[in-house]
Design a protein around this motif. Sequence first.
Motif, mmCIF file in Angstrom:
data_model
loop_
_atom_site.group_PDB
_atom_site.id
_atom_site.type_symbol
_atom_site.label_atom_id
_atom_site.label_comp_id
_atom_site.label_asym_id
_atom_site.label_seq_id
_atom_site.Cartn_x
_atom_site.Cartn_y
_atom_site.Cartn_z
ATOM 1 N N ILE A 103 42.858 11.907 143.674
ATOM 2 C CA ILE A 103 42.891 13.274 144.203
ATOM 3 C C ILE A 103 43.598 14.197 143.211
ATOM 4 C CG2 ILE A 103 43.903 14.747 145.998
ATOM 5 C CD1 ILE A 103 43.386 12.464 147.967
ATOM 6 N N GLY A 104 44.698 13.726 142.643
ATOM 7 C CA GLY A 104 45.426 14.521 141.658
ATOM 8 C C GLY A 104 44.586 14.846 140.434
ATOM 9 N N LEU A 105 43.795 13.885 139.991
ATOM 10 C CA LEU A 105 42.930 14.104 138.829
ATOM 11 C C LEU A 105 41.831 15.123 139.132
ATOM 12 C CD1 LEU A 105 42.576 10.438 137.482
ATOM 13 C CD2 LEU A 105 43.973 12.294 136.548
ATOM 14 N N ILE A 106 41.318 15.082 140.371
ATOM 15 C CA ILE A 106 40.301 16.070 140.785
ATOM 16 C C ILE A 106 40.904 17.476 140.762
ATOM 17 C CG2 ILE A 106 38.924 16.899 142.739
ATOM 18 C CD1 ILE A 106 38.560 13.913 143.536
ATOM 19 N N GLY A 107 42.116 17.614 141.307
ATOM 20 C CA GLY A 107 42.789 18.908 141.300
ATOM 21 C C GLY A 107 43.026 19.416 139.888
ATOM 22 N N THR A 108 43.377 18.516 138.981
ATOM 23 C CA THR A 108 43.610 18.898 137.582
ATOM 24 C C THR A 108 42.337 19.426 136.942
ATOM 25 O OG1 THR A 108 45.301 17.182 137.381
ATOM 26 C CG2 THR A 108 44.399 18.067 135.336
ATOM 27 N N ALA A 109 41.225 18.706 137.161
ATOM 28 C CA ALA A 109 39.950 19.139 136.584
ATOM 29 C C ALA A 109 39.555 20.526 137.098
ATOM 30 C CB ALA A 109 38.865 18.107 136.922
ATOM 31 N N LEU A 110 39.728 20.747 138.409
ATOM 32 C CA LEU A 110 39.392 22.053 138.984
ATOM 33 C C LEU A 110 40.269 23.161 138.426
ATOM 34 C CD1 LEU A 110 38.896 21.075 142.753
ATOM 35 C CD2 LEU A 110 37.117 21.785 141.137
ATOM 36 N N LEU A 111 41.554 22.871 138.282
ATOM 37 C CA LEU A 111 42.493 23.871 137.773
ATOM 38 C C LEU A 111 42.131 24.290 136.349
ATOM 39 C CD1 LEU A 111 45.194 25.378 138.404
ATOM 40 C CD2 LEU A 111 46.340 23.513 137.216
ATOM 41 N N ILE A 112 41.825 23.316 135.508
ATOM 42 C CA ILE A 112 41.496 23.619 134.113
ATOM 43 C C ILE A 112 40.171 24.354 134.016
ATOM 44 C CG2 ILE A 112 40.930 22.583 131.888
ATOM 45 C CD1 ILE A 112 42.934 20.367 132.519
ATOM 46 N N LEU A 113 39.154 23.885 134.748
ATOM 47 C CA LEU A 113 37.827 24.517 134.688
ATOM 48 C C LEU A 113 37.879 25.965 135.180
ATOM 49 C CD1 LEU A 113 35.600 21.558 135.948
ATOM 50 C CD2 LEU A 113 35.713 22.477 133.619
ATOM 51 N N LYS A 114 38.636 26.209 136.252
ATOM 52 C CA LYS A 114 38.753 27.575 136.768
ATOM 53 C C LYS A 114 39.543 28.448 135.803
ATOM 54 C CE LYS A 114 37.647 30.421 140.021
ATOM 55 N NZ LYS A 114 36.232 30.720 140.305
ATOM 56 N N GLY A 115 40.528 27.863 135.170
ATOM 57 C CA GLY A 115 41.308 28.616 134.194
ATOM 58 C C GLY A 115 40.474 29.041 133.001
ATOM 59 N N VAL A 116 39.617 28.147 132.528
ATOM 60 C CA VAL A 116 38.720 28.472 131.412
ATOM 61 C C VAL A 116 37.791 29.615 131.798
ATOM 62 C CG1 VAL A 116 36.826 27.595 130.005
ATOM 63 C CG2 VAL A 116 38.821 26.157 130.422
ATOM 64 N N GLU A 117 37.307 29.588 133.047
ATOM 65 C CA GLU A 117 36.380 30.619 133.520
ATOM 66 C C GLU A 117 37.055 31.982 133.656
ATOM 67 O OE1 GLU A 117 34.205 31.660 137.747
ATOM 68 O OE2 GLU A 117 34.443 29.550 137.203
ATOM 69 N N LEU A 118 38.273 31.996 134.197
ATOM 70 C CA LEU A 118 38.951 33.254 134.494
ATOM 71 C C LEU A 118 39.717 33.833 133.309
ATOM 72 C CD1 LEU A 118 40.337 32.387 138.032
ATOM 73 C CD2 LEU A 118 38.472 33.958 137.502
ATOM 74 N N HIS A 119 40.138 32.972 132.401
ATOM 75 C CA HIS A 119 40.933 33.430 131.261
ATOM 76 C C HIS A 119 40.288 32.976 129.949
ATOM 77 C CE1 HIS A 119 44.109 34.528 134.074
ATOM 78 N NE2 HIS A 119 44.022 33.323 134.609
#
Length: 290
Positions: free
Chosen positions: A128-144
């Motif tokens: 679950i932690g790894l899934i959250g990490t992937a989402l956080l990074i992917l969204k960060g790349v998209e927004l910033h």
Amino acid sequence: MGNKKLRWVYLIALSIIWGSSFILMKKALIGLTPMQVGALRIIITAVFLLLIGFKRLLKIKRRHWYYLTLNGFVGTFFPAFLFAYAIDKIDSSIASILNSLTPLNTLIFGALLFGFGFKKRQLIGVLIGLIGTALLILKGVELHPNQDYFYASFILISSVGYSLNVNILKKYLHDLDALSITVGNFSLLILPALIVLWFTDFSQSFEVNDESLKGIFYLTILAVLGTGIAKIMFNRLIQISNPIFSSSVTYLIPIVAISWGIFDGEKLTGMQFGSGFIILFGVYLVNRTK
């Protein structure tokens, strides 16, 4: 005060100190390069610790030095530079959330390399932690798009180093007191840090101005409080608790770091907050008792 109560005191104090370390590093980077921040952080901390605890080196036996060297480099030296480069490229609040993967890595490497057992729900927590990490990074790349999220990997590498550090301390250095461990670590790291600083041409390139002086000021606070004193407290926490509880200080660090980041003008979307909660829920499953 008993160890059960004392460990919570250490945990809360460390979350406040280390949660503030991200913004201090960000401010220091305004007047200094990432390489200089990493090297000076270690040098200032080493000088401070040797001044208050030089005699503790006499307590360290020959068999301890191998593990002090190993955990000093993986748990302090390399992360000091990796964090400086990462925070120079991505928001400090994002870095603090990614750092919360440390308890998950503590579980994984504790089982793989040090013989510590784990339960099925803890493995689920890791995933679950790894899934959250992937989402956080992917969204960060998209927004910033202006931020280089490749450097997020530096935080992940550092969290592995921290997890190895915790397990080494618990298994091989449990008979040394916290101050002796910390002074021993930094007495070994000061020379490599001085060499790195020399290669940055710090003496030639450093210019005395408002930004550089502020950078040194913030870095000194970070080194003395956020590294020196906090390392002593953390080493003691490991000794009176267990590796996973000790590393779960990263539960609370993002709360403090995100508060500082928002105060400094950083912004997080609902999706990024959600990703952070997914990571913390995974960490919770890893740490939850029966």
